[in-house]
Write a protein that holds these residues in place. Structure first.
Motif, PDB file in Angstrom:
ATOM      1  N   SER A 138       0.831  -1.202   0.000  1.00 36.26           N
ATOM      2  CA  SER A 138       0.000   0.000   0.000  1.00 36.26           C
ATOM      3  C   SER A 138       0.863   1.249   0.000  1.00 36.26           C
ATOM      4  CB  SER A 138      -0.915   0.028   1.218  1.00 36.26           C
ATOM      5  OG  SER A 138      -1.862  -0.982   1.126  1.00 36.26           O
ATOM      6  N   GLN A 146      -9.381   1.144  -1.288  1.00 38.87           N
ATOM      7  CA  GLN A 146      -9.733  -0.145  -0.705  1.00 38.87           C
ATOM      8  C   GLN A 146     -11.164  -0.153  -0.173  1.00 38.87           C
ATOM      9  OE1 GLN A 146      -6.867  -1.600   2.056  1.00 38.87           O
ATOM     10  NE2 GLN A 146      -8.054  -3.416   2.544  1.00 38.87           N
ATOM     11  N   ASP A 186      -6.289  -0.485  -4.906  1.00 33.71           N
ATOM     12  CA  ASP A 186      -5.788  -0.975  -3.616  1.00 33.71           C
ATOM     13  C   ASP A 186      -6.758  -2.023  -3.090  1.00 33.71           C
ATOM     14  OD1 ASP A 186      -4.471  -1.409  -1.301  1.00 33.71           O
ATOM     15  OD2 ASP A 186      -4.689   0.613  -0.498  1.00 33.71           O
TER      16      ASP A 186
HETATM   17 MG   LIG Z   1      -2.578  -2.216   2.422  1.00 35.55          MG
END
Ligand SMILES: [Mg+2]
Ligand SMILES: Nc1ncnc2c1ncn2[C@@H]1O[C@H](COP(=O)(O)OP(=O)(O)OP(=O)(O)O)[C@@H](O)[C@H]1O
Lengths: 385, 299
Positions: free
Chosen positions: A67, A106, A182
């Motif tokens: 990330s 995400q 992500d």
């Molecule tokens: Mg991550």
């Protein structure tokens, strides 16, 4: 957009083929990029080149720095050192809102106070496009992700899968030079995940967008990505296509990270240009590799063997090399295939995968059967690290 | 079955205290005031006539609407209401303009400094409200700190009148009620998901545009809550206009005080209070409708 670019490519190819080939191969270059949080090194001198139009996956365990690397591409973190070069331009110091890069977050990070439509229009408004153009692009994008009928809904009125489509649409609508994902499937259940993986990969491919994605799910990376980088503790272990990584892992870490694998430790006995033999305590015969490798006699190596490349039988196979005797200790039935766990005399457990059509046709194996496991000259991979 | 009863019992006990509180300290006093507002002033103890009389097997209810009619015949009351609403509205706007940046700043700070700053916001309310207003009198007086400094620096020759002006009332109200604006705003802003701002930046919006299209609309709940907490008490404020505003400032709280303690006309004073409450019910109702909608959207 696609046609315009192809057109462009065509024109330049005639001018200077080498250069354009290079520009496409090195669309995004990450050069010696490191990121430190205090004393802690989250990303350590990463070198990567990403080709135009490919889906590239960063795969690694939790906390390995995927990330962080992605956020440096988006501009939310500044690299401690190194360069990020997009189409020949160093973008390290560009603010996130100046970068031609869009990210699908995400948790989607949809704006809760805006409708689906407004969420999509947001990015276009920042570019000061006129209303009719925005409306047209929004409609096209909604059609692409099949969300036209829900355009007036707010994010909290959508299911997880629908939110994901909106998030994807929002990150694609500005036709970014680079798309970042992500953990795109992080919030979905397993069944939906499998469907969306293919769907998203298809949408991205159809638009020809270059994409870097982050995931800790190897299946997801294998399904969606053209190439994968395996990361561990802030470093890149291996880069390759899914099959390269699976078939030719360069270290025990990658071999074990992707799929399951049997590792036999041993030492090189013969090192010839056309073959190599290895003696191992775990294997009563010698291990024979049907091609040369860079090693020296006596070197300690590990031999990686995928369970599905090993055969199992009650009768001793007709080969001098690459077979081990053992006893079936466990059988795991998975419908289409079964996994046999075979205990060898040295005390090691070897996993063997057999398709079940073979299981029922041939001699049926049960618990505690004495068996032989054996494999081809080219079934194993030698790991010298 | 037993479980169900127990759950109902528990639920009842959970909602009982707030209702009891509301009934005891809000509904009952209000009903008393409402009752007095329909009586007539009298020189007696208490200083008003009874509404219910029971004599000769007859219950007589004397409802006197005169107090309410009186409020509309004398423009003093209307002007006082309007002036109160105006002062409260301007004060609320000022509190918002000053409080928002403060709350925003604190919400963006690191943990320990954040707590310190919140303490500093709350700390003044630990001393007596009256003492703080008296302190402002000292600061704003003709020979107070501000005028002394201005004169000694040579900006003015003679003291400017600060105390006993509308300006002083605004200073008093904003100073007193600022924490009530900052705290709900802070509570709202600190919850703001930083990923939304990242998403906004990612889509090409600079910090200023992100603020106006993401942060500000999402803090609407805090803005409304803070504004209510300032506006509602500011409308009925008595001490601040009395001590800092002097004789010329007309506010409904002062009129109320005058009717109760100056004229000892409890019924008119009660009518003034009832009308004020009705006026305040409008924003309160709007606030509740908004909160209800928010809750509905979340679930
Ligand atoms: Mg991550
Ligand atoms: N702002 C930060 N300050 C300090 N350390 C951080 C910060 N952000 C990340 N780290 C650390 O850097 C390391 C890598 O974090 P990162 O978020 O990149 O992991 P990841 O590979 O994405 O893991 P996951 O799969 O769990 O999301 C972690 O050990 C994390 O604790």
């Amino acid at each position: 957009m696609n046609t315009a670019e192809n057109h462009n490519v065509g024109k330049t190819v005639s001018a200077n083929p080498d250069q354009i080939l290079n520009a496409d191969e090195e669309y995004l270059t990450i050069r010696k990029v490191s990121k430190q949080f205090g004393d802690f090194t989250a990303v350590n001198s990463v070198d990567l080149t990403i080709k135009k139009g490919e889906i590239f996956a960063l795969l690694g365990a939790s906390g390995c720095g995927k990330s962080t690397l992605l956020r440096m591409l988006a501009g939310f973190e500044t690299p401690t050192s190194g360069d990020i070069i997009l189409q020949g331009e160093r973008i390290n110091d560009h603010e996130p809102f100046e970068r031609p890069i869009n990210m699908m977050f995400q948790s989607y990070a949809l704006f809760p106070h805006m409708t689906v439509e407004q969420n999509l229009a947001f990015g276009l408004k920042q570019d000061k496009l006129d209303k009719s153009q925005i409306a047209e692009k929004v409609t096209n994008m909604l059609n692409l992700v099949q969300m036209q009928h829900l355009r007036k809904r707010r994010p909290h009125q959508l299911s997880g899968g629908q939110q994901q489509r909106v998030a994807l649409a929002r990150s694609l609508i500005k036709s970014p030079k680079l798309l970042l994902l992500d953990e795109p499937m992080g919030a979905l259940d397993k069944k939906l995940r499998a469907r969306m993986q293919l769907e998203i990969a298809n949408i991205i491919d159809s638009l020809g967008v270059t994409c870097v994605m982050v995931t800790h799910d190897q299946e997801e990376a294998m399904t969606m990505a053209d190439r994968i980088a395996i990361m561990d503790a802030g470093e890149i272990c291996q880069v390759g296509t899914p099959s390269e990584i699976y078939e030719q892992p360069n270290s025990q870490f990658t071999a074990e990270f992707i799929g399951s694998v049997n590792i036999l430790k041993g030492a090189v006995k013969d090192d010839e240009p056309s073959y190599v033999t290895i003696t191992s305590d775990d294997c009563e015969t010698e291990i024979y590799i049907g091609h040369g490798i860079t090693c020296f006699v006596g070197q300690e190596v590990a031999v990686a063997l995928r369970p599905e490349k090993i055969s199992i039988s009650k009768t001793k196979p007709d080969q001098q090399y690459n077979c081990i005797s053992g006893v079936v200790k466990d059988i795991a039935y998975f419908g289409s295939h079964s996994v046999y766990h075979v205990r060898t005399p040295s005390g090691k457990t070897i996993s063997v995968t057999e398709m079940n059509d073979i299981r029922w046709a041939g001699d049926r194996l049960t618990w505690d059967d004495p068996v032989w496991v054996y494999w081809d000259d080219n079934a194993s991979v030698v790991l010298t690290e | 079955m037993k479980d169900f009863q127990w759950r109902r019992f528990k639920k009842w006990w959970l909602i009982f205290p707030p209702y009891a509180w509301l009934i005891l300290f809000f509904a009952v006093p209000f009903l008393i005031i409402l009752k007095i507002s329909f009586s007539e002033a009298a020189i007696a103890q208490p200083p008003y006539t009874a509404i219910f009389e029971y004599a000769n097997e007859k219950l007589v209810i004397n409802l006197n609407f005169g107090n309410y009619l009186w409020l509309f015949t004398d423009t003093l009351y209307l002007n006082a209401y309007l002036s109160s609403l105006k002062i409260a509205a301007i004060s609320t706007t000022l509190c918002l303009a000053i409080g928002y940046p403060i709350a925003y700043g604190i919400a963006r700070m690191q943990g320990s400094i954040q707590n310190l700053c919140l303490m500093l916001i709350i700390l003044p309310s630990w001393t007596s409200f009256l003492i703080r207003i008296y302190a402002w009198m000292g600061i704003l007086r003709n020979n107070g700190i501000i005028n002394n400094v201005l004169i000694s620096l040579g900006f003015v020759d003679e003291p400017i009148r600060l105390l006993n002006t509308e300006f002083a009332v605004y200073i008093g109200i904003v100073y007193t009620y600022l924490p009530f604006m900052v705290l709900p705003l802070y509570a709202n802003l600190v919850k703001l998901d930083s990923r939304l701002l990242e998403a906004s930046a990612d889509l090409g919006a600079g910090p200023i545009r992100s603020f106006f299209s993401i942060t500000l609309p999402l803090s609407r709940g805090g803005i409304i809550a803070g504004s209510m907490l300032v506006f509602i008490p500011a409308v009925g404020e008595f001490v601040i206009p009395e001590l800092l505003g002097g004789a010329e400032i007309l506010m409904i709280g002062k009129v109320l005080w005058g009717e109760f303690f100056g004229n000892r006309d409890w019924p008119v004073a009660s009518a003034v209070a009832t009308i004020m409450l009705l006026l305040l019910l409008i924003p309160i109702a709007l606030f509740h409708r908004y909160q209800f909608r928010e809750l509905e959207e979340k679930s």
